[in-house]
Write a protein that holds these residues in place. Structure first.
Motif, PDB file in Angstrom:
ATOM      1  N   ARG A 132      24.132   6.892  28.526  1.00 21.11           N
ATOM      2  CA  ARG A 132      23.202   5.883  28.023  1.00 21.11           C
ATOM      3  C   ARG A 132      21.750   6.257  28.330  1.00 21.11           C
ATOM      4  O   ARG A 132      21.479   7.018  29.262  1.00 21.11           O
ATOM      5  CB  ARG A 132      23.515   4.526  28.669  1.00 21.11           C
ATOM      6  N   PRO A 133      20.799   5.687  27.576  1.00 22.59           N
ATOM      7  CA  PRO A 133      19.383   5.869  27.921  1.00 22.59           C
ATOM      8  C   PRO A 133      19.051   5.152  29.233  1.00 22.59           C
ATOM      9  O   PRO A 133      19.408   3.987  29.418  1.00 22.59           O
ATOM     10  CB  PRO A 133      18.640   5.227  26.745  1.00 22.59           C
ATOM     11  N   VAL A 134      18.396   5.864  30.111  1.00 21.66           N
ATOM     12  CA  VAL A 134      18.010   5.341  31.425  1.00 21.66           C
ATOM     13  C   VAL A 134      16.501   5.472  31.569  1.00 21.66           C
ATOM     14  O   VAL A 134      15.911   6.488  31.176  1.00 21.66           O
ATOM     15  CB  VAL A 134      18.717   6.120  32.552  1.00 21.66           C
ATOM     16  N   THR A 135      15.864   4.442  32.121  1.00 19.68           N
ATOM     17  CA  THR A 135      14.441   4.483  32.425  1.00 19.68           C
ATOM     18  C   THR A 135      14.244   4.369  33.926  1.00 19.68           C
ATOM     19  O   THR A 135      14.831   3.482  34.561  1.00 19.68           O
ATOM     20  CB  THR A 135      13.681   3.343  31.731  1.00 19.68           C
ATOM     21  N   VAL A 136      13.444   5.265  34.496  1.00 18.46           N
ATOM     22  CA  VAL A 136      13.052   5.153  35.897  1.00 18.46           C
ATOM     23  C   VAL A 136      11.546   4.959  35.951  1.00 18.46           C
ATOM     24  O   VAL A 136      10.801   5.552  35.171  1.00 18.46           O
ATOM     25  CB  VAL A 136      13.482   6.376  36.727  1.00 18.46           C
ATOM     26  N   ARG A 137      11.111   4.088  36.838  1.00 22.72           N
ATOM     27  CA  ARG A 137       9.689   3.790  36.977  1.00 22.72           C
ATOM     28  C   ARG A 137       9.288   3.867  38.443  1.00 22.72           C
ATOM     29  O   ARG A 137       9.962   3.309  39.313  1.00 22.72           O
ATOM     30  CB  ARG A 137       9.367   2.388  36.444  1.00 22.72           C
ATOM     31  N   VAL A 138       8.191   4.554  38.708  1.00 28.07           N
ATOM     32  CA  VAL A 138       7.613   4.598  40.048  1.00 28.07           C
ATOM     33  C   VAL A 138       6.229   3.987  39.969  1.00 28.07           C
ATOM     34  O   VAL A 138       5.377   4.428  39.192  1.00 28.07           O
ATOM     35  CB  VAL A 138       7.545   6.031  40.594  1.00 28.07           C
ATOM     36  N   SER A 139       6.008   2.962  40.773  1.00 28.10           N
ATOM     37  CA  SER A 139       4.751   2.225  40.798  1.00 28.10           C
ATOM     38  C   SER A 139       4.053   2.499  42.118  1.00 28.10           C
ATOM     39  O   SER A 139       4.665   2.381  43.190  1.00 28.10           O
ATOM     40  CB  SER A 139       5.027   0.730  40.645  1.00 28.10           C
ATOM     41  N   ARG A 140       2.773   2.872  42.044  1.00 30.19           N
ATOM     42  CA  ARG A 140       2.005   3.197  43.249  1.00 30.19           C
ATOM     43  C   ARG A 140       0.955   2.124  43.499  1.00 30.19           C
ATOM     44  O   ARG A 140       0.045   1.927  42.693  1.00 30.19           O
ATOM     45  CB  ARG A 140       1.324   4.560  43.082  1.00 30.19           C
ATOM     46  N   ARG A 141       1.105   1.423  44.619  1.00 27.22           N
ATOM     47  CA  ARG A 141       0.131   0.395  44.991  1.00 27.22           C
ATOM     48  C   ARG A 141      -0.030   0.381  46.505  1.00 27.22           C
ATOM     49  O   ARG A 141       0.962   0.458  47.239  1.00 27.22           O
ATOM     50  CB  ARG A 141       0.577  -0.985  44.499  1.00 27.22           C
ATOM     51  N   ASP A 142      -1.283   0.289  46.967  1.00 28.35           N
ATOM     52  CA  ASP A 142      -1.581   0.267  48.406  1.00 28.35           C
ATOM     53  C   ASP A 142      -0.963   1.501  49.072  1.00 28.35           C
ATOM     54  O   ASP A 142      -1.252   2.606  48.673  1.00 28.35           O
ATOM     55  CB  ASP A 142      -1.107  -1.043  49.027  1.00 28.35           C
ATOM     56  N   ASP A 143      -0.072   1.295  50.040  1.00 24.28           N
ATOM     57  CA  ASP A 143       0.484   2.422  50.791  1.00 24.28           C
ATOM     58  C   ASP A 143       1.932   2.706  50.418  1.00 24.28           C
ATOM     59  O   ASP A 143       2.686   3.275  51.213  1.00 24.28           O
ATOM     60  CB  ASP A 143       0.400   2.148  52.294  1.00 24.28           C
ATOM     61  N   ALA A 144       2.344   2.324  49.202  1.00 27.26           N
ATOM     62  CA  ALA A 144       3.766   2.396  48.879  1.00 27.26           C
ATOM     63  C   ALA A 144       4.034   2.869  47.449  1.00 27.26           C
ATOM     64  O   ALA A 144       3.224   2.666  46.540  1.00 27.26           O
ATOM     65  CB  ALA A 144       4.418   1.031  49.082  1.00 27.26           C
ATOM     66  N   LEU A 145       5.209   3.478  47.292  1.00 24.09           N
ATOM     67  CA  LEU A 145       5.802   3.744  45.994  1.00 24.09           C
ATOM     68  C   LEU A 145       6.999   2.812  45.830  1.00 24.09           C
ATOM     69  O   LEU A 145       7.874   2.743  46.703  1.00 24.09           O
ATOM     70  CB  LEU A 145       6.294   5.192  45.901  1.00 24.09           C
ATOM     71  N   THR A 146       7.032   2.082  44.728  1.00 23.06           N
ATOM     72  CA  THR A 146       8.169   1.223  44.409  1.00 23.06           C
ATOM     73  C   THR A 146       8.929   1.854  43.260  1.00 23.06           C
ATOM     74  O   THR A 146       8.360   2.122  42.199  1.00 23.06           O
ATOM     75  CB  THR A 146       7.713  -0.192  44.016  1.00 23.06           C
ATOM     76  N   VAL A 147      10.214   2.093  43.475  1.00 24.39           N
ATOM     77  CA  VAL A 147      11.051   2.781  42.497  1.00 24.39           C
ATOM     78  C   VAL A 147      12.017   1.781  41.872  1.00 24.39           C
ATOM     79  O   VAL A 147      12.739   1.074  42.585  1.00 24.39           O
ATOM     80  CB  VAL A 147      11.850   3.918  43.153  1.00 24.39           C
ATOM     81  N   ARG A 148      12.016   1.719  40.537  1.00 23.94           N
ATOM     82  CA  ARG A 148      12.944   0.861  39.802  1.00 23.94           C
ATOM     83  C   ARG A 148      13.604   1.664  38.697  1.00 23.94           C
ATOM     84  O   ARG A 148      13.064   2.667  38.225  1.00 23.94           O
ATOM     85  CB  ARG A 148      12.224  -0.354  39.216  1.00 23.94           C
ATOM     86  N   ALA A 149      14.770   1.189  38.246  1.00 24.52           N
ATOM     87  CA  ALA A 149      15.484   1.866  37.169  1.00 24.52           C
ATOM     88  C   ALA A 149      16.332   0.861  36.403  1.00 24.52           C
ATOM     89  O   ALA A 149      16.676  -0.213  36.914  1.00 24.52           O
ATOM     90  CB  ALA A 149      16.374   2.972  37.733  1.00 24.52           C
ATOM     91  N   ARG A 150      16.661   1.231  35.162  1.00 34.17           N
ATOM     92  CA  ARG A 150      17.572   0.420  34.359  1.00 34.17           C
ATOM     93  C   ARG A 150      18.174   1.278  33.264  1.00 34.17           C
ATOM     94  O   ARG A 150      17.620   2.326  32.897  1.00 34.17           O
ATOM     95  CB  ARG A 150      16.853  -0.781  33.750  1.00 34.17           C
TER      96      ARG A 150
END
Length: 202
Positions: A132-150
């Motif tokens: 299936r098609p998968v999307t991964v997203r990395v968001s950079r804010r302040d002192d952190a990377l937030t990783v999400r996927a679907r």
């Protein structure tokens, strides 16, 4: 896009990025997709448990400034041990994070590897994501990377929260590796950038 993040991302052209370790082949398609064939024995890993350092995976990278996010969309249709694709965030050879879907022990695994001198690996099976098609997203804010996927347009899953100093220059973009075979070809559907996620939790 749901309440995990921003509503608008802009497409990044494949020609915008610079290859870290160019692949065997990268073929842009007319519909905006990119086929990438990985070389055999490629991977990103440093030392932990396995005892080796591999820094020869293929990644197409562009700057990831503070307060921005990068997304990569690809098809998780590979079936050999350690086949992998997703998104890499890189500071240098000893500081990076990769996230996506890796085929391991007979099933697709959603996970992330964070490396700061040595690598660690978090993973969870997602057999329902195969093909299936998968999307991964990395968001950079302040002192952190937030990783999400679907997969497809399903709700976002929080994969990882990792530290990254706000004054550090970092690059990010699509990556793939073929640790155990020579003919892994990944179909990337898109690469986009936009503002960082508004909140850590919905």
């Amino acid at each position: 896009m749901d309440d995990a993040g921003p509503a608008v991302h802009r497409r990044i052209g494949w020609s915008t990025g610079t290859w870290l370790n160019p692949p065997v082949r990268s073929l842009p398609l007319g519909d905006g997709e990119l086929l990438v064939t990985a070389a055999e024995g490629t991977d990103f890993w440093r030392t932990t448990a396995y005892g080796f350092v591999h820094d020869n995976g293929h990644a197409l990278l562009a700057p990831l400034p503070p307060d921005t996010a990068a997304e990569v969309r690809f098809v998780a249709d590979y079936t050999e041990q350690f086949d992998q694709a997703g998104l890499l965030v890189r500071v240098d050879a000893e500081r990076w994070l990769k996230t996506g879907v890796e085929y391991c022990d007979g099933t697709p695994q959603l996970g992330a590897v964070r490396t700061d001198g040595a690598s660690d690996w978090s993973t969870a099976p997602v057999p329902e994501w195969a093909g299936r098609p998968v999307t991964v997203r990395v968001s950079r804010r302040d002192d952190a990377l937030t990783v999400r996927a679907r997969a497809d347009e399903e709700p976002w899953r929080l994969v990882r929260l990792a530290p990254l100093a706000p004054d550090v220059e970092a690059l990010a973009g699509p990556y793939c590796c073929g640790p155990t075979r020579a003919d892994l070809t990944v179909r990337f559907l898109g690469w986009t950038a936009g503002p960082a996620d508004a909140a850590l939790h919905p």
